[in-house]
Scaffold this motif. Structure first.
Motif, PDB file in Angstrom:
ATOM      1  N   ASP A 173       0.813  -1.225   0.000  1.00 25.80           N
ATOM      2  CA  ASP A 173       0.000   0.000   0.000  1.00 25.80           C
ATOM      3  C   ASP A 173       0.846   1.275   0.000  1.00 25.80           C
ATOM      4  OD1 ASP A 173      -2.588   0.915  -0.158  1.00 25.80           O
ATOM      5  OD2 ASP A 173      -2.839   1.156   2.001  1.00 25.80           O
ATOM      6  N   LEU A 174       2.122   1.152   0.376  1.00 27.36           N
ATOM      7  CA  LEU A 174       2.979   2.343   0.441  1.00 27.36           C
ATOM      8  C   LEU A 174       3.682   2.643  -0.880  1.00 27.36           C
ATOM      9  CD1 LEU A 174       4.339   1.656   4.002  1.00 27.36           C
ATOM     10  CD2 LEU A 174       3.026   3.685   3.325  1.00 27.36           C
ATOM     11  N   ILE A 175       3.600   1.713  -1.830  1.00 33.54           N
ATOM     12  CA  ILE A 175       4.335   1.919  -3.086  1.00 33.54           C
ATOM     13  C   ILE A 175       3.832   3.161  -3.826  1.00 33.54           C
ATOM     14  CG2 ILE A 175       5.089   0.915  -5.284  1.00 33.54           C
ATOM     15  CD1 ILE A 175       6.063  -0.600  -2.737  1.00 33.54           C
ATOM     16  N   GLN A 176       2.524   3.357  -3.848  1.00 37.89           N
ATOM     17  CA  GLN A 176       1.990   4.508  -4.584  1.00 37.89           C
ATOM     18  C   GLN A 176       2.547   5.820  -4.011  1.00 37.89           C
ATOM     19  OE1 GLN A 176       0.413   3.752  -7.432  1.00 37.89           O
ATOM     20  NE2 GLN A 176       0.578   5.941  -7.837  1.00 37.89           N
ATOM     21  N   PHE A 177       2.789   5.827  -2.687  1.00 41.43           N
ATOM     22  CA  PHE A 177       3.423   7.004  -2.058  1.00 41.43           C
ATOM     23  C   PHE A 177       4.858   7.161  -2.595  1.00 41.43           C
ATOM     24  CE2 PHE A 177       5.686   9.473   1.039  1.00 41.43           C
ATOM     25  CZ  PHE A 177       4.756  10.365   1.551  1.00 41.43           C
ATOM     26  N   LEU A 178       5.576   6.049  -2.711  1.00 37.60           N
ATOM     27  CA  LEU A 178       6.971   6.109  -3.181  1.00 37.60           C
ATOM     28  C   LEU A 178       7.061   6.642  -4.614  1.00 37.60           C
ATOM     29  CD1 LEU A 178       8.526   2.714  -1.968  1.00 37.60           C
ATOM     30  CD2 LEU A 178       8.233   4.821  -0.690  1.00 37.60           C
ATOM     31  N   LEU A 179       6.015   6.416  -5.399  1.00 38.53           N
ATOM     32  CA  LEU A 179       6.038   6.805  -6.821  1.00 38.53           C
ATOM     33  C   LEU A 179       5.655   8.268  -7.050  1.00 38.53           C
ATOM     34  CD1 LEU A 179       4.323   3.754  -8.614  1.00 38.53           C
ATOM     35  CD2 LEU A 179       6.711   4.102  -8.051  1.00 38.53           C
ATOM     36  N   ASN A 180       5.140   8.923  -6.024  1.00 39.95           N
ATOM     37  CA  ASN A 180       4.675  10.298  -6.207  1.00 39.95           C
ATOM     38  C   ASN A 180       5.698  11.324  -5.750  1.00 39.95           C
ATOM     39  OD1 ASN A 180       1.685  11.034  -7.049  1.00 39.95           O
ATOM     40  ND2 ASN A 180       1.706   8.958  -6.214  1.00 39.95           N
ATOM     41  N   LYS A 181       5.603  12.490  -6.344  1.00 40.70           N
ATOM     42  CA  LYS A 181       6.433  13.632  -5.938  1.00 40.70           C
ATOM     43  C   LYS A 181       7.927  13.281  -5.950  1.00 40.70           C
ATOM     44  CE  LYS A 181       6.391  17.577  -3.077  1.00 40.70           C
ATOM     45  NZ  LYS A 181       7.066  17.903  -1.852  1.00 40.70           N
ATOM     46  N   LEU A 182       8.369  12.725  -7.057  1.00 38.10           N
ATOM     47  CA  LEU A 182       9.788  12.375  -7.200  1.00 38.10           C
ATOM     48  C   LEU A 182      10.520  13.471  -7.970  1.00 38.10           C
ATOM     49  CD1 LEU A 182       9.472   8.589  -8.096  1.00 38.10           C
ATOM     50  CD2 LEU A 182      10.406   9.560  -5.984  1.00 38.10           C
TER      51      LEU A 182
ATOM     52  N   GLY B  64       7.490  -3.016  -4.830  1.00 35.14           N
ATOM     53  CA  GLY B  64       7.736  -1.746  -5.536  1.00 35.14           C
ATOM     54  C   GLY B  64       8.000  -1.994  -7.008  1.00 35.14           C
ATOM     55  N   PHE B  65       8.812  -3.008  -7.294  1.00 34.86           N
ATOM     56  CA  PHE B  65       9.115  -3.323  -8.697  1.00 34.86           C
ATOM     57  C   PHE B  65       7.826  -3.716  -9.432  1.00 34.86           C
ATOM     58  CE2 PHE B  65       9.934  -6.855 -11.686  1.00 34.86           C
ATOM     59  CZ  PHE B  65      10.458  -6.093 -12.723  1.00 34.86           C
ATOM     60  N   CYS B  66       7.093  -4.682  -8.894  1.00 32.15           N
ATOM     61  CA  CYS B  66       5.947  -5.140  -9.701  1.00 32.15           C
ATOM     62  C   CYS B  66       4.818  -4.117  -9.734  1.00 32.15           C
ATOM     63  CB  CYS B  66       5.476  -6.546  -9.353  1.00 32.15           C
ATOM     64  SG  CYS B  66       5.327  -6.966  -7.665  1.00 32.15           S
ATOM     65  N   HIS B  67       4.622  -3.361  -8.651  1.00 33.16           N
ATOM     66  CA  HIS B  67       3.552  -2.359  -8.714  1.00 33.16           C
ATOM     67  C   HIS B  67       3.912  -1.217  -9.668  1.00 33.16           C
ATOM     68  CE1 HIS B  67       0.102   0.072  -7.730  1.00 33.16           C
ATOM     69  NE2 HIS B  67       0.932   1.105  -7.622  1.00 33.16           N
ATOM     70  N   SER B  68       5.200  -0.838  -9.716  1.00 37.34           N
ATOM     71  CA  SER B  68       5.524   0.287 -10.611  1.00 37.34           C
ATOM     72  C   SER B  68       5.381  -0.137 -12.079  1.00 37.34           C
ATOM     73  CB  SER B  68       6.889   0.908 -10.310  1.00 37.34           C
ATOM     74  OG  SER B  68       7.876  -0.069 -10.304  1.00 37.34           O
ATOM     75  N   VAL B  69       5.613  -1.414 -12.374  1.00 39.31           N
ATOM     76  CA  VAL B  69       5.348  -1.901 -13.733  1.00 39.31           C
ATOM     77  C   VAL B  69       3.849  -1.774 -14.034  1.00 39.31           C
ATOM     78  CG1 VAL B  69       5.296  -3.974 -15.211  1.00 39.31           C
ATOM     79  CG2 VAL B  69       7.332  -3.465 -13.840  1.00 39.31           C
ATOM     80  N   LEU B  70       3.023  -2.274 -13.104  1.00 39.61           N
ATOM     81  CA  LEU B  70       1.570  -2.224 -13.308  1.00 39.61           C
ATOM     82  C   LEU B  70       1.064  -0.780 -13.404  1.00 39.61           C
ATOM     83  CD1 LEU B  70      -1.153  -3.731 -13.420  1.00 39.61           C
ATOM     84  CD2 LEU B  70      -1.196  -3.689 -10.917  1.00 39.61           C
ATOM     85  N   ALA B  71       1.543   0.068 -12.481  1.00 30.24           N
ATOM     86  CA  ALA B  71       1.080   1.463 -12.453  1.00 30.24           C
ATOM     87  C   ALA B  71       1.448   2.177 -13.756  1.00 30.24           C
ATOM     88  CB  ALA B  71       1.673   2.189 -11.249  1.00 30.24           C
ATOM     89  N   THR B  72       2.636   1.866 -14.305  1.00 29.27           N
ATOM     90  CA  THR B  72       3.022   2.484 -15.579  1.00 29.27           C
ATOM     91  C   THR B  72       2.090   2.000 -16.689  1.00 29.27           C
ATOM     92  OG1 THR B  72       5.315   2.483 -14.830  1.00 29.27           O
ATOM     93  CG2 THR B  72       4.955   2.916 -17.173  1.00 29.27           C
ATOM     94  N   CYS B  73       1.846   0.692 -16.722  1.00 30.77           N
ATOM     95  CA  CYS B  73       0.950   0.134 -17.766  1.00 30.77           C
ATOM     96  C   CYS B  73      -0.417   0.816 -17.721  1.00 30.77           C
ATOM     97  CB  CYS B  73       0.752  -1.367 -17.569  1.00 30.77           C
ATOM     98  SG  CYS B  73       2.219  -2.331 -17.924  1.00 30.77           S
TER      99      CYS B  73
END
Ligand SMILES: Nc1ncnc2c1ncn2[C@@H]1O[C@H](COP(=O)(O)OP(=O)(O)O)[C@@H](O)[C@H]1O
Ligand SMILES: [Mg+2]
Length: 319
Positions: free
Chosen positions: A232-241, A272-281
């Motif tokens: 659940d914290l991955i989406q936070f890691l992907l924002n405001k970079l 983090g790896f697999c969610h960022s792949v999905l979030a990009t898709c």
């Protein structure tokens, strides 16, 4: 006055575009009905709605009760997303979650307490401070699932990626087939070795954490999700970079969250790896556009994994 207000609010072009794109004809019909739905909410709840906030895919406006109480009305196209948000708001009720005052399922309407001053966590520039605030909110928010629930699970995210792989066998946007497959395998491996399941927010990031009073912060806009807390914290890691060196910012955030919340760091990085792949898709458009920060985060998670767990990871090692 009624008409003026609607002429003005419907000028938020991005909102109208999003609704039409996402909900097609149903969305167009809903936009037509918005003035009437708002009017019904005002009547039923005895509130007066004001000019809306900056909108994306829901109509959200501050409102005032007859007694002067500061409130917010949130209107959504009725359907699964609305039902899940309602269930999540009810199940995640806590001092760190916006309070649900009333709702009308048929209208797709929520009446919420209003956060004041209501700025988002994105306005806090110090990285460490923002992470600590988020960790504190997150700790109070997440809990064990309460019995039966219809909320989605992280397995549904794996299913979403599987659909993408079969729809785009040669790769999706900037993501190659081999990265898609690696993400799919990682999702599967993490689920096979699954740990404690939590009731999660489902869209936890800077823009869904608002300031309430001098010291307090609360989450808004939960989607509801069942899974490990790390996910659940991955989406936070992907924002405001930042443009420059997002890797060290992600790495730092992982350190802070892992320490504060006693997380499993390796699983955190792998999610983090697999969610960022999905979030990009999810962001890839027909014209080739996609969310670049999400895409850059894929390599960042690979690098961070390499840095801490440089040996080949076998399933048995992910405890
Ligand atoms: N309870 C609230 N108090 C104050 N502002 C709010 C509240 N709920 C939403 N907002 C404002 O409305 C915006 C959109 O609300 P949100 O629930 O995140 O909608 P969406 O689901 O479309 O992202 C937020 O970014 C925030 O500025
Ligand atoms: Mg939001």
């Amino acid at each position: 006055m009624f008409e003026n207000r609607w002429n003005r609010t419907l000028l938020q072009e991005r909102f109208v575009k999003n609704i039409k794109h996402h909900f097609k004809q149903e969305g167009e019909a809903w936009l037509e009905r918005l003035p009437e739905i708002s009017h019904q909410c005002e009547q039923t709840w005895q509130v007066e709605m004001m000019k809306p906030y900056e909108l994306s895919i829901n109509y959200v406006a501050p409102a005032v009760g007859k007694d002067g109480r500061k409130l917010v009305v949130k209107l959504s196209v009725p359907g699964e997303e609305f039902t899940c948000e309602l269930e999540a708001l009810r199940q995640l009720e806590s001092p760190a979650m916006v309070r649900l005052i009333a709702f009308d399922e048929n209208l797709g309407a929520l009446l919420l307490e209003r956060m004041e001053p209501g700025g988002t966590l994105a306005e806090v520039e110090e990285e460490d401070k923002a992470c600590r605030i988020a960790a504190d909110v997150f700790e109070q928010l997440t809990r064990e699932p309460l019995g039966e629930t219809t909320l989605p699970t992280t397995e549904d995210r794996t299913a979403s990626l599987a659909k993408i792989v079969s729809y785009y066998p040669a790769g999706c946007g900037p993501i190659s087939r081999s990265t898609l497959l690696e993400a799919q395998q990682t999702f599967n491996r993490l689920h096979r070795t699954r740990k404690k399941q939590w009731l999660l927010h489902g869209d936890f990031h800077h823009y869904n954490i608002l300031q309430d009073g001098e010291e307090k912060w609360k989450a808004i806009d939960p989607k509801g999700l069942i899974g490990e807390r790390e996910y659940d914290l991955i989406q936070f890691l992907l924002n405001k970079l930042p443009e420059e060196d997002p890797v060290s910012v992600i790495d730092k955030r992982i350190q802070i969250f892992s320490e504060f919340l006693k997380l499993d760091k390796q699983r955190f990085v792998l999610w983090g790896f697999c969610h960022s792949v999905l979030a990009t898709c999810w962001t890839v458009e027909g014209n080739g556009n996609y969310n670049r920060p999400f895409y850059r985060a894929i390599a960042a998670f690979q690098q961070i994994h390499q840095k801490y767990y440089h040996h080949e990871v076998h399933e048995a090692e992910i405890r």
